[in-house]
Design an enzyme around this catalytic site. Structure first.
Site, PDB file in Angstrom:
ATOM      1  N   ASP A   1      49.906  39.708  38.223  1.00  0.00           N
ATOM      2  CA  ASP A   1      49.632  39.625  39.669  1.00  0.00           C
ATOM      3  C   ASP A   1      50.360  40.721  40.423  1.00  0.00           C
ATOM      4  O   ASP A   1      49.856  41.252  41.412  1.00  0.00           O
ATOM      5  CB  ASP A   1      50.106  38.287  40.264  1.00  0.00           C
ATOM      6  CG  ASP A   1      49.528  37.081  39.568  1.00  0.00           C
ATOM      7  OD1 ASP A   1      48.420  37.194  39.025  1.00  0.00           O
ATOM      8  OD2 ASP A   1      50.194  36.020  39.584  1.00  0.00           O
TER       9      ASP A   1
ATOM     10  N   HIS B   1      52.375  35.596  38.249  1.00  0.00           N
ATOM     11  CA  HIS B   1      52.206  36.022  36.861  1.00  0.00           C
ATOM     12  C   HIS B   1      52.575  37.500  36.804  1.00  0.00           C
ATOM     13  O   HIS B   1      52.444  38.216  37.808  1.00  0.00           O
ATOM     14  CB  HIS B   1      50.750  35.925  36.407  1.00  0.00           C
ATOM     15  CG  HIS B   1      50.118  34.563  36.531  1.00  0.00           C
ATOM     16  ND1 HIS B   1      49.642  34.069  37.714  1.00  0.00           N
ATOM     17  CD2 HIS B   1      49.855  33.624  35.596  1.00  0.00           C
ATOM     18  CE1 HIS B   1      49.125  32.872  37.516  1.00  0.00           C
ATOM     19  NE2 HIS B   1      49.240  32.575  36.231  1.00  0.00           N
TER      20      HIS B   1
HETATM   21  C1  XUL Z   1      45.426  27.368  36.230  1.00  0.00           C
HETATM   22  C2  XUL Z   1      46.739  27.276  36.877  1.00  0.00           C
HETATM   23  C3  XUL Z   1      47.590  28.488  36.749  1.00  0.00           C
HETATM   24  C4  XUL Z   1      49.030  28.188  36.560  1.00  0.00           C
HETATM   25  C5  XUL Z   1      49.870  29.391  36.285  1.00  0.00           C
HETATM   26  O1  XUL Z   1      44.634  26.276  36.434  1.00  0.00           O
HETATM   27  O2  XUL Z   1      47.055  26.306  37.500  1.00  0.00           O
HETATM   28  O3  XUL Z   1      47.398  29.269  37.870  1.00  0.00           O
HETATM   29  O4  XUL Z   1      49.556  27.546  37.677  1.00  0.00           O
HETATM   30  O5  XUL Z   1      49.438  30.129  35.207  1.00  0.00           O
END
Ligand code: XUL
Ligand code: CO
Length: 398
Positions: free
Chosen positions: A66, A63
């Site tokens: 992150d 993300h």
């Molecule tokens: C949340 C989840 C996230 C997504 C990316 O449950 O799986 O980490 O993979 O936003």
């Protein structure tokens, strides 16, 4: 095996997860902690590339939040992202490690309290759109193979104050804007939506594969998206992981997977590393039947348990996950060689190959011809012998 199993590590679980929970504070002390958030962010880049190189993992996912600390405003946040992306880009060049997908975190910050694209506040929609714009630019800069939308806050708590149709219309509006902008900047990554039924909101709009596909079809988005399916999300939706993969496969919508496993006794997303040979074998079987994942991969969206707080546990956990997939691939290979499932299905649906069954399938039959047939016919069902099937399956797995 390398070709079949394009593994990826998740930046958030591997590099930023603290081990805290509702009842206790951070337990994970990492050697990449720096003096300032930006120092830590820079050290993390070094650390993840060392980690991936040592493990032989070729991809990673992240993300926006992150990789770089959020600034006091959008401009500052974007500046931090740019600084870190430049370092990541150099590392990618040096190592050949690639970005499987990136995404924007549009759920953690307090501004997303009522949602992101589905927020009742248009200013929040605008901020989310700006984050997506930046995410696509980063994806383009780093040559990411996919761009993921997980709608963390895209859902609702209560219909007492929610315009469900309007909120979904707005989500679709953001997706269309993303498609348009990707075209404009020539970002060629595959768009993916990651369904999840609940947590954090009570009713998540992207409940499961079937719901998400219906949404995409309804809003003219199907051609532009595939699904990123996660094992633990399937569990929360009351499905097996292979069910979700199979549904996506039916619509040619299987894009990528988040590999993990849940706890059958708990109702929330525990994101454990996958070690269940049965579940992984059935999932991989679906992926093989799909002809692989194309631009997608196997992202370990999994975190070490709070009790596994040593840095080395990150290595051990990924090895556990990868070995489980490797073993499962060998099992799938044997199943395919013996046409294990093909034979079962062929026998089970044999009545549609000839006679009245063939007429139904070819479109020759209608209610009148079928009534005529049924008048004089005696139905003769056969047993499934499902227990025998399961016993034979044990011979493959063990
Ligand atoms: C949340 C989840 C996230 C997504 C990316 O449950 O799986 O980490 O993979 O936003
Ligand atoms: Co996920």
């Amino acid at each position: 095996m390398k070709e079949h199993l394009p593994f990826a590590a998740a930046y958030w679980h591997t590099m930023t997860q603290t081990g805290s929970d509702q009842f206790g504070s951070d337990v994970n002390i990492r050697n990449w902690f720096g003096k300032t958030p930006m120092d830590t962010a820079k050290n993390r880049v070094e650390a993840i590339f060392e980690f991936l190189s040592k493990l032989g993992v070729e991809y990673f996912c992240f993300h926006d939040v992150d990789i770089a600390p959020q600034g006091a405003n959008l401009r500052e946040s974007n500046k931090n992202i740019d600084d870190i992306v430049a370092i990541i880009k150099a590392k990618i060049k040096e190592t050949g490690i690639k970005v499987l997908w990136n995404t924007a975190n549009m759920f953690s910050h307090p501004r997303y309290v009522h949602g992101a694209a589905s927020s009742c506040n248009a200013d929040v929609f605008a901020y989310a759109a700006a984050q997506v714009k930046k995410g696509l630019e980063v994806g383009k800069e780093l040559d990411a193979r996919n761009y993921v939308f997980w709608g963390g806050r895209e859902g609702y708590e209560s219909l007492l104050n929610t315009d469900l149709k309007f909120e979904q219309d707005n989500m679709a509006r953001l997706f269309h804007m993303a498609i348009d902008y990707a075209k404009e900047i020539n970002f060629t990554g595959q768009f993916l939506i990651e369904p999840k039924p609940k947590e954090p909101t009570t009713h998540q709009y992207d409940f499961d594969a079937a719901t998400t596909i219906a949404f995409l079809m309804n809003y003219g988005l199907k051609e532009h998206f595939k699904l990123n399916l996660e094992a633990n999300h399937a569990t929360l939706a009351g499905h097996t992981f292979d069910h979700e993969l199979n549904v996506a496969r039916c619509y040619n919508m299987l894009g990528s997977i988040d590999a993990n496993q849940g706890n059958w006794l708990l109702g929330w997303d525990t994101d454990e590393f996958p070690t269940d040979l049965y579940a992984v074998t059935f999932a991989l079987y679906q992926i093989v039947e799909n002809g692989g994942l194309g631009k997608g991969g196997i992202n370990f969206d999994a975190k070490v348990r709070r009790g596994s707080f040593e840095q080395n546990d990150l290595i051990l956990a990924h090895i556990a996950g990868m070995d489980t997939f490797a073993r499962s691939l060998k099992i799938v290979e044997k199943l395919k060689k013996d046409k294990f499932f093909e034979t079962i299905l062929e026998k089970r649906y044999a009545s549609y190959k000839t006679g009245i069954g063939a007429e139904i399938v070819s479109g020759k039959a209608n209610l009148e011809t079928l009534e005529k047939y049924a008048f004089d016919n005696t139905i003769n069902n056969k047993s499934d012998h499902l227990e025998e099937v399961k016993a034979k399956l044990n011979d493959y797995i063990f």
